[in-house]
Design an enzyme around this catalytic site. Structure first.
Site, mmCIF file in Angstrom:
data_model
loop_
_atom_site.group_PDB
_atom_site.id
_atom_site.type_symbol
_atom_site.label_atom_id
_atom_site.label_comp_id
_atom_site.label_asym_id
_atom_site.label_seq_id
_atom_site.Cartn_x
_atom_site.Cartn_y
_atom_site.Cartn_z
ATOM 1 N N CYS A 1 -2.252 -1.501 -10.400
ATOM 2 C CA CYS A 1 -2.498 -0.143 -9.918
ATOM 3 C C CYS A 1 -3.069 0.727 -11.041
ATOM 4 O O CYS A 1 -2.491 0.791 -12.133
ATOM 5 C CB CYS A 1 -1.212 0.470 -9.378
ATOM 6 N N MET B 1 0.849 -1.191 0.000
ATOM 7 C CA MET B 1 0.000 0.000 0.000
ATOM 8 C C MET B 1 0.884 1.240 0.000
ATOM 9 O O MET B 1 1.673 1.455 0.932
ATOM 10 C CB MET B 1 -0.942 -0.007 1.202
#
EC number: 1.3.1.91
Length: 337
Positions: free
Chosen positions: A109, A28
């Site tokens: 992503c 993250m």
């Protein structure tokens, strides 16, 4: 710790806990740094902890040491962002020398910054390029090279689109995939919206495991409890949990018992916090900021009496100049032991 000692330690983790990739905490950005991983490791011996996504450019041309990590963090995986096979190969080689347990290629992503760099979820549209990247990295290391991806992008969200990506990388020897069970919209949604708006499709990931039984398939997306993990593990090989592990980190204290058959975790939340004090002192002696470590611990008392007061005191005072462990001790006074 030498490279050989790190390998022995990794093998020990696998033999003691079964498949060490059975459970992991997701990479993250801006969250899973070395301080976060150190804290999470206090709660679980076996969960695989990931770095934030690190671009090949940062590793090859950046001024900092982006690959450094502590032996106490293992098993730890490096997530790479990039699309140049040669650059990825060089980064993989360096990561192998550092002793990482796994190298993961980000193919999921959806942020604009990632797309502009031609990596992340947009790579789903180029399965052969992904395969070339995987092959180049695998040629440099003996540790697992894995791929984290979505189930589709924009209007390209058929099952066949997903399997084309999987098959291409499988052909070059990739046998481990982490599937975020949502597609990504490359235009029109923010990264946060891309984590919430596209619907979850767990059955598609289950089907992937049925059709590619020889592959190690992990699932990511919308997993909030260890009960959820156990349900997914009835169909799949691994589960990756993201923001819930960050906002409610004490849940990790049950991972080793419930998912790896280890004895129950016995430390209280207060004890876990205080077990970090030596790390605080060591890091701050080297110039680290108190808040940069403490911020990862805000959720340790989630849903506990006094938890809100703990977070408020830490948030209001932890970033002030001169903040130190006394701020944490004062915050702990807000929560009954």
């Amino acid at each position: 710790m030498s490279q050989i000692e790190k390998i022995i330690k990794s093998d020990h983790l696998i033999t003691q806990g079964g498949d060490f990739r059975r459970f992991s905490v997701a990479p993250m950005l801006d969250w899973t740094d070395k301080h976060c991983r150190t804290f999470h490791r206090k709660l679980t011996k076996h969960a695989v902890l990931y770095t934030e996504m690190i671009t090949t450019g940062a590793i090859l041309f950046g001024k900092g040491d982006y690959l450094a990590f502590g032996d106490h963090e293992m098993p730890v995986a490096l997530q790479l962002g990039g699309s140049d096979p040669k650059a990825l190969a060089e980064c993989a080689k360096r990561a192998g020398e550092y002793g990482y347990n796994e190298i993961n290629l980000n193919v999921g992503c959806p942020s604009d910054r990632v797309q502009n760099g031609r990596f992340g979820a947009c790579l789903m549209a180029e399965p052969q390029l992904v395969a070339e990247c995987v092959a180049a990295m695998k040629a440099e290391v003996d540790i697992p090279v894995t791929v984290k991806t979505r189930i589709g992008i924009d209007e390209q969200d058929s099952y066949e689109f997903l399997t084309a990506l999987i098959e291409a990388s499988r052909q070059v020897g990739c046998d481990d995939f982490i599937i975020h069970a949502r597609k990504a919209w490359l235009k029109g949604l923010s990264p946060k919206e891309n984590r919430e708006v596209p619907p979850l499709d767990y059955p598609r990931v289950y089907q992937l495991k049925k059709d590619f039984a020889d592959l190690h398939i992990s699932i990511n997306g919308g997993v909030k409890t260890l009960d959820d993990c156990q349900q997914h593990l009835a169909h799949l090989d691994g589960v990756m949990i993201g923001r819930e592990a960050y906002s409610n980190p004490y849940m990790l204290s049950q991972v080793d018992e419930l998912l790896y058959g280890e004895p129950a975790f016995t430390q209280s939340r207060h004890e876990v916090v205080r077990s970090m004090y030596d790390y605080f002192e060591a890091q701050m002696t080297q110039g680290a900021n108190f808040w940069h470590i403490a911020r990862h611990m805000l959720g340790i008392f989630q849903s506990q009496p006094g938890g809100r007061a703990f977070r408020r005191h830490l948030s209001e005072n932890g970033h002030k100049q001169g903040a130190d462990i006394s701020v944490m001790e004062k915050a702990l006074e807000c929560v009954p032991e």
